[in-house]
Structure formats: C-alpha cells, structure tokens
Design an enzyme around this catalytic site. Sequence first.
Site, PDB file in Angstrom:
ATOM      1  N   ASN A  73       6.490  11.695  -2.049  1.00 31.19           N
ATOM      2  CA  ASN A  73       6.948  10.615  -3.392  1.00 31.19           C
ATOM      3  C   ASN A  73       8.346  10.076  -2.696  1.00 31.19           C
ATOM      4  OD1 ASN A  73       8.609   9.829  -5.913  1.00 31.19           O
ATOM      5  ND2 ASN A  73       7.147  11.703  -6.746  1.00 31.19           N
ATOM      6  N   ARG A  74       8.716   9.456  -3.335  1.00 38.40           N
ATOM      7  CA  ARG A  74       9.764   8.748  -2.712  1.00 38.40           C
ATOM      8  C   ARG A  74      10.537   8.745  -1.450  1.00 38.40           C
ATOM      9  NH1 ARG A  74       7.470   6.612  -7.207  1.00 38.40           N
ATOM     10  NH2 ARG A  74       5.876   4.261  -6.883  1.00 38.40           N
ATOM     11  N   HIS A  99       5.077   9.172   0.580  1.00 37.22           N
ATOM     12  CA  HIS A  99       3.911   9.540   0.491  1.00 37.22           C
ATOM     13  C   HIS A  99       4.001   9.714   2.011  1.00 37.22           C
ATOM     14  CE1 HIS A  99       3.256  10.187  -3.289  1.00 37.22           C
ATOM     15  NE2 HIS A  99       2.540   9.224  -3.867  1.00 37.22           N
ATOM     16  N   HIS A 173      -2.575  14.326  -4.836  1.00 39.21           N
ATOM     17  CA  HIS A 173      -2.792  12.929  -5.469  1.00 39.21           C
ATOM     18  C   HIS A 173      -4.236  12.799  -6.362  1.00 39.21           C
ATOM     19  CE1 HIS A 173      -1.336   8.746  -6.727  1.00 39.21           C
ATOM     20  NE2 HIS A 173       0.101   9.261  -6.441  1.00 39.21           N
ATOM     21  N   TYR A 175      -6.733  12.319  -9.268  1.00 39.81           N
ATOM     22  CA  TYR A 175      -6.462  11.435 -10.680  1.00 39.81           C
ATOM     23  C   TYR A 175      -7.340  11.850 -11.392  1.00 39.81           C
ATOM     24  CZ  TYR A 175      -4.222   7.238  -8.040  1.00 39.81           C
ATOM     25  OH  TYR A 175      -3.074   6.026  -7.204  1.00 39.81           O
ATOM     26  N   ASP A 254       5.832   7.058 -14.483  1.00 42.39           N
ATOM     27  CA  ASP A 254       5.446   7.854 -13.502  1.00 42.39           C
ATOM     28  C   ASP A 254       6.904   7.904 -12.362  1.00 42.39           C
ATOM     29  OD1 ASP A 254       5.000   7.227 -10.361  1.00 42.39           O
ATOM     30  OD2 ASP A 254       4.819   5.223 -10.366  1.00 42.39           O
ATOM     31  N   GLU A 318       1.040  15.626 -10.047  1.00 41.69           N
ATOM     32  CA  GLU A 318       1.854  16.493  -8.709  1.00 41.69           C
ATOM     33  C   GLU A 318       2.459  16.687  -8.383  1.00 41.69           C
ATOM     34  OE1 GLU A 318       2.720  12.115  -6.410  1.00 41.69           O
ATOM     35  OE2 GLU A 318       0.941  11.129  -8.685  1.00 41.69           O
TER      36      GLU A 318
END
Length: 353
Positions: A73-74, A99, A173, A175, A254, A318
């Site tokens: 993440n950030r 990431h 991650h 999908y 998100d 996640e």
Amino acid sequence: MTETKKLDDEITSFTVSNGKISFTALDYGCTITNLFVPSKTGEKIDILLGYDTLDEWKAGNASHNAIVGRVANRISGASFTLGGKTYTLDKNDGKNSLHGGNTRYEKMIWKGEAFSDEEGEGVRFTRRSPAGEQGMPANLDVCVVYKLTKKDELIWEYTATSDGDTPINLTNHAYFNLNGKGTILSQHLQLDCPRFLKANEELLPTGEIVPVAGTSFDFTKEKTVGRDIEKLITEKSDGANAKLTAPDAPFGYDHCFVTNGDESKVVRLGEFWSEESGIHMEMFTNQRGVHVYSGNFVAGSKGKGGVTHKRHDGICFETERFPNAVNEPRFPSAVIKANEPASAFIEYRFGCE
C-alpha cells in the site's frame, strides 16, 4: 498432487491440485497465475485475472496475484522516520510510495519448493530482502506459503523475521472475478467490517477510522459490489473519489476496511459470491485491515485470452496492516524489532451454490 515445470532458466511453475480445485504459482514474485474452481455447471473457471504468457507476467506492472512488500500500500511523502533516522523511498505514486516502490517483490526470483502436510499440499517460497532494498532498514527473511487443503480451503500465509527494526506489511494482490470474465459489479460481497479508513484524494488514509453505517462503504449486509459504487463520487464520508467525475475516471473502492480481529487471532472477514457461476468464497484473516480495490485502474489492460479489460473487471482483498502506519501515530505500529516474527494469514473456503 503437485507438478513442477521449468519455464526458463530461472523460473519454475508449481501446479497444486486436490482433484477439485487447482492453482499454479511461480517463483517469480510468488505469483499465482491461475486458480481453477468448479462452477455450478461443473465447469472449472479460472477466477483470477492475469496473463497467458511468461513474458506478459514479466511485463505486467499491476502486482497481479503477486506478493507485495516490504510494505504494501501507500507511504505518504515516500519517506518515514525510524529510530531518529529518515528513510527515503521511491516516489512511484505521485509524491508517495506504493507497494514497495520501483523495486518490487513481484519482480524478484524466490526459492520455491513443493511440500505437503496432513491438511493438503502447497508451495513454500523464501527470500532474503537485504538492508537497503527499497530504501528499507535491516535484513528481512520472508517465507510465503500457498496451500490447498483437502477441504477446498486455499491458505496463504506470510512470515518474516528481521535483524533490526523495520516496517513490514505483506499481502497478495490477487484480482478475483468469480465468473472468470466481465465485470465484478454484479457479484455479491459481505464484509464483517464495521469501520473503514477514510481516505483523501491521493488515496491515503487521513488517520480517521469511521463507521461504515449510513455510507456506501457498508457491506455488513450483503449487496452487489456495484450497487452503491457510483455514489462514491459524492460520498460525504470520504474524499477519495470526489474529483473522479469524468465518464472514464477510475472511481470505485480503493480503501482499507477494518476487521474485527488482530494478529493474535484469525477472524471471519466476509464472503464473496456470484449468482452466475455459483462460486462462493468465504474469507478469514488475522489482519486488522483488508484493502478492497475494485479494479478501478484496469481499463485498457490486456488479460487472459487476449481480452481488453474494462474498469471493475476484478476485485482485490488485500489483507494487511493499516496503510501508511509508519507515518500515522493513530494507527497500530507496522514496525517489528530484531528477531520479532511477523505473520499474516488469509484463508479462502470455496463452495458452490
């Protein structure tokens, strides 16, 4: 049953099957390339987005189904301070780091080996992340396990130990699309998450932990992913989608949702299912958060079978420590000390209705 296959001089694939469900993983990024689950018609559907060829997996830049670390993440401002020292990271998401920056775990070769125990079979991947990699302090030894049980449970477990203080936040991650194609907006989601982390326009948590009740983030009772997604643009409880008003804007979820547990216990996270395929996926984790990402930025990317994806063709769950915890004193710490093990766990229980 586990089969191994050399794809080139460096990369090996591992395919694990219990006779009903199967998955394939690469030692390239601990990447799960395929996950086949039987639908209500008996057809086995690959429920993960991704690519058809190894070259495409190497070229991909969206962390498709791969391990993410050292800190997922950030991280705001692409920096943090630990022990009185400031560490500077890659700015690969505006002025922030995302990431792991430009040197990602998903692009690294891991040591992989097949294994089995009384529950089932799987693959174990290990790697040492040296001090200084991604700008991070301390050496970190990481182990990633993907295991398929006889009871149709897929377990992902990550453990790590460092030789010094370092932040850590490992996740995968993946999908998901339970129909194997098309949009996930008509698929059903329920989350045992009464709160979420409010985010700003940079998709960074503001530090506020707010109730989902009365907002479009409320999945405590089942609803389709798309039922309230367009309301996010004018959602007063959050600012992440406020400027995403163009027809092709990457709006959607998100955000990190707050579970009912912590790293000392495994709790039920929620469930995800499709009326079309009948595939049902119940989720459990020991993480405080789960970042739900509704594939807002996948539009235009090429996928399996040559498909060109549209926005919201996949969804990620996640499981993680809270994003930007290294810079947010209101969040539980994401820092481990020397020889203090960290572990993350998620389990998917599959069925068909």
